[in-house]
Design a protein around this motif. Structure first.
Motif, PDB file in Angstrom:
ATOM      1  N   LYS A  96     159.763  57.205  64.802  1.00  0.00           N
ATOM      2  CA  LYS A  96     159.554  56.008  63.988  1.00  0.00           C
ATOM      3  C   LYS A  96     160.732  55.052  64.121  1.00  0.00           C
ATOM      4  O   LYS A  96     161.894  55.474  64.097  1.00  0.00           O
ATOM      5  N   ALA A  97     160.421  53.767  64.226  1.00  0.00           N
ATOM      6  CA  ALA A  97     161.461  52.744  64.252  1.00  0.00           C
ATOM      7  C   ALA A  97     162.292  52.823  62.980  1.00  0.00           C
ATOM      8  O   ALA A  97     161.749  52.954  61.886  1.00  0.00           O
ATOM      9  N   GLY A  98     163.598  52.757  63.131  1.00  0.00           N
ATOM     10  CA  GLY A  98     164.476  52.824  61.981  1.00  0.00           C
ATOM     11  C   GLY A  98     164.709  54.227  61.464  1.00  0.00           C
ATOM     12  O   GLY A  98     165.503  54.438  60.548  1.00  0.00           O
ATOM     13  N   GLY A  99     164.008  55.213  62.023  1.00  0.00           N
ATOM     14  CA  GLY A  99     164.244  56.597  61.655  1.00  0.00           C
ATOM     15  C   GLY A  99     163.645  57.037  60.345  1.00  0.00           C
ATOM     16  O   GLY A  99     164.087  58.018  59.747  1.00  0.00           O
ATOM     17  N   TYR A 100     162.592  56.352  59.862  1.00  0.00           N
ATOM     18  CA  TYR A 100     161.929  56.799  58.644  1.00  0.00           C
ATOM     19  C   TYR A 100     160.493  56.304  58.643  1.00  0.00           C
ATOM     20  O   TYR A 100     160.139  55.358  59.350  1.00  0.00           O
ATOM     21  N   GLY A 101     159.670  56.962  57.803  1.00  0.00           N
ATOM     22  CA  GLY A 101     158.293  56.520  57.634  1.00  0.00           C
ATOM     23  C   GLY A 101     157.998  56.323  56.160  1.00  0.00           C
ATOM     24  O   GLY A 101     158.185  57.243  55.363  1.00  0.00           O
ATOM     25  N   ILE A 102     157.531  55.141  55.802  1.00  0.00           N
ATOM     26  CA  ILE A 102     157.273  54.847  54.389  1.00  0.00           C
ATOM     27  C   ILE A 102     156.135  55.688  53.842  1.00  0.00           C
ATOM     28  O   ILE A 102     156.074  55.969  52.640  1.00  0.00           O
ATOM     29  N   GLN A 103     155.227  56.134  54.712  1.00  0.00           N
ATOM     30  CA  GLN A 103     154.084  56.911  54.260  1.00  0.00           C
ATOM     31  C   GLN A 103     154.427  58.393  54.115  1.00  0.00           C
ATOM     32  O   GLN A 103     153.597  59.175  53.674  1.00  0.00           O
ATOM     33  N   GLY A 104     155.655  58.775  54.464  1.00  0.00           N
ATOM     34  CA  GLY A 104     156.064  60.173  54.386  1.00  0.00           C
ATOM     35  C   GLY A 104     157.020  60.413  53.237  1.00  0.00           C
ATOM     36  O   GLY A 104     157.040  59.689  52.238  1.00  0.00           O
ATOM     37  N   SER A 105     157.837  61.444  53.399  1.00  0.00           N
ATOM     38  CA  SER A 105     158.722  61.832  52.300  1.00  0.00           C
ATOM     39  C   SER A 105     159.842  60.820  52.068  1.00  0.00           C
ATOM     40  O   SER A 105     160.465  60.825  51.001  1.00  0.00           O
ATOM     41  N   ALA A 106     160.086  59.913  53.026  1.00  0.00           N
ATOM     42  CA  ALA A 106     161.103  58.876  52.819  1.00  0.00           C
ATOM     43  C   ALA A 106     160.692  57.877  51.745  1.00  0.00           C
ATOM     44  O   ALA A 106     161.525  57.088  51.290  1.00  0.00           O
ATOM     45  N   ALA A 107     159.441  57.923  51.320  1.00  0.00           N
ATOM     46  CA  ALA A 107     158.996  57.007  50.264  1.00  0.00           C
ATOM     47  C   ALA A 107     159.835  57.161  48.999  1.00  0.00           C
ATOM     48  O   ALA A 107     160.012  56.196  48.244  1.00  0.00           O
ATOM     49  N   ARG A 108     160.382  58.348  48.783  1.00  0.00           N
ATOM     50  CA  ARG A 108     161.181  58.567  47.576  1.00  0.00           C
ATOM     51  C   ARG A 108     162.536  57.859  47.636  1.00  0.00           C
ATOM     52  O   ARG A 108     163.229  57.764  46.625  1.00  0.00           O
ATOM     53  N   PHE A 109     162.921  57.374  48.817  1.00  0.00           N
ATOM     54  CA  PHE A 109     164.187  56.656  48.962  1.00  0.00           C
ATOM     55  C   PHE A 109     164.040  55.160  48.684  1.00  0.00           C
ATOM     56  O   PHE A 109     165.030  54.456  48.512  1.00  0.00           O
ATOM     57  N   ILE A 110     162.813  54.656  48.687  1.00  0.00           N
ATOM     58  CA  ILE A 110     162.580  53.218  48.688  1.00  0.00           C
ATOM     59  C   ILE A 110     162.422  52.709  47.266  1.00  0.00           C
ATOM     60  O   ILE A 110     161.491  53.097  46.546  1.00  0.00           O
ATOM     61  N   SER A 111     163.314  51.819  46.877  1.00  0.00           N
ATOM     62  CA  SER A 111     163.286  51.299  45.510  1.00  0.00           C
ATOM     63  C   SER A 111     162.463  50.029  45.384  1.00  0.00           C
ATOM     64  O   SER A 111     161.988  49.700  44.294  1.00  0.00           O
ATOM     65  N   HIS A 112     162.261  49.300  46.485  1.00  0.00           N
ATOM     66  CA  HIS A 112     161.527  48.034  46.394  1.00  0.00           C
ATOM     67  C   HIS A 112     161.035  47.624  47.782  1.00  0.00           C
ATOM     68  O   HIS A 112     161.727  47.828  48.785  1.00  0.00           O
ATOM     69  N   ILE A 113     159.826  47.060  47.821  1.00  0.00           N
ATOM     70  CA  ILE A 113     159.345  46.431  49.047  1.00  0.00           C
ATOM     71  C   ILE A 113     158.796  45.045  48.717  1.00  0.00           C
ATOM     72  O   ILE A 113     158.301  44.813  47.613  1.00  0.00           O
ATOM     73  N   SER A 114     158.902  44.158  49.665  1.00  0.00           N
ATOM     74  CA  SER A 114     158.320  42.826  49.552  1.00  0.00           C
ATOM     75  C   SER A 114     157.620  42.531  50.866  1.00  0.00           C
ATOM     76  O   SER A 114     158.263  42.485  51.917  1.00  0.00           O
ATOM     77  N   GLY A 115     156.301  42.370  50.794  1.00  0.00           N
ATOM     78  CA  GLY A 115     155.560  42.118  52.028  1.00  0.00           C
ATOM     79  C   GLY A 115     154.299  42.935  52.102  1.00  0.00           C
ATOM     80  O   GLY A 115     153.522  42.982  51.154  1.00  0.00           O
ATOM     81  N   SER A 116     154.094  43.614  53.208  1.00  0.00           N
ATOM     82  CA  SER A 116     152.859  44.349  53.480  1.00  0.00           C
ATOM     83  C   SER A 116     153.163  45.830  53.664  1.00  0.00           C
ATOM     84  O   SER A 116     153.864  46.216  54.593  1.00  0.00           O
ATOM     85  N   TYR A 117     152.603  46.666  52.787  1.00  0.00           N
ATOM     86  CA  TYR A 117     152.790  48.112  52.934  1.00  0.00           C
ATOM     87  C   TYR A 117     152.224  48.591  54.266  1.00  0.00           C
ATOM     88  O   TYR A 117     152.867  49.367  54.989  1.00  0.00           O
ATOM     89  N   SER A 118     151.015  48.122  54.614  1.00  0.00           N
ATOM     90  CA  SER A 118     150.420  48.555  55.885  1.00  0.00           C
ATOM     91  C   SER A 118     151.217  48.026  57.069  1.00  0.00           C
ATOM     92  O   SER A 118     151.305  48.685  58.117  1.00  0.00           O
TER      93      SER A 118
END
Length: 206
Positions: free
Chosen positions: A162-184
């Motif tokens: 994965k680009a950037g070394g993480y996947g938002i749809q996986g267990s890294a989701a617990r690291f993400i405090s905020h998104i702005s834009g498109s989840y997909s």
């Protein structure tokens, strides 16, 4: 020359992009490009000198779509629109690609920790009358991570394709405090923009 049916070719091996297309009811067949160092690559993903991230992700995506269209033509496959995409993670105007090993994955995660980065996903649809393309931009903020959290994540298989070394749809989701834009779009295929382009290319999407 008419489009053969209401299907497309997907020039991507990403299981996430397949899942997202199924989510909106788009039928597809895979038309994969070579990307193995041993067998060569149909499209190089190397960044050109002084190439800006927006230019890079758009260029690579258009090249993937163009090459896949050539493959379809050479194989005399049924004519259908070809969809390609590429996702790039950008921090401080620098592209973070796919980590090659645990040390690189850990370094990326340390840089992302406590910071906001940009995710760019370009899509291109090559069809009978030409190529349509768009780039979707999202912002992702990571919480500050502990060394233990980063070490544990990098010991999992998740960062390495994965680009950037993480996947938002996986267990890294617990690291993400905020998104702005498109989840997909962050997952790898912005469904709103993709649906718009496919409709323009003659694909019926309810």
């Amino acid at each position: 020359m008419a489009i053969n049916d209401n299907k497309i070719y997907l020039a991507s091996k990403s299981p996430r992009r397949r899942e997202l297309l199924r989510q909106v009811g788009v039928e597809f067949e895979l038309l994969l490009l070579r990307d193995s160092p041993n067998r060569g690559q149909d499209v190089s993903e190397a960044v050109l000198p002084d190439e800006l991230p927006d230019d890079y992700v758009a260029r690579v995506t258009r090249e993937k779509a163009d090459v896949a269209w050539q493959i379809m033509t050479l194989r005399k496959l049924p004519f259908r629109p070809v969809l390609a995409a590429d996702t790039t993670v950008v921090l401080d105007n620098k592209i973070l690609g796919k980590p090659q090993d645990q040390a690189e994955a850990l370094d990326m995660l340390k840089r992302l920790s406590g910071a906001t980065h940009t995710v760019l996903t370009s899509i291109a649809v090559h069809y009978l009358d030409g190529t349509l393309y768009a780039t979707q931009r999202s912002e992702v903020t990571f919480a500050s991570l502990t060394d233990a959290q980063m070490q544990a994540y990098c010991m999992s298989p998740e960062p390495y394709d994965k680009a950037g070394g993480y996947g938002i749809q996986g267990s890294a989701a617990r690291f993400i405090s905020h998104i702005s834009g498109s989840y997909s779009g962050i997952m790898g295929l912005p469904l709103f923009e993709t649906s718009q382009l496919l409709r323009k290319a003659g694909i019926f999407i309810p």
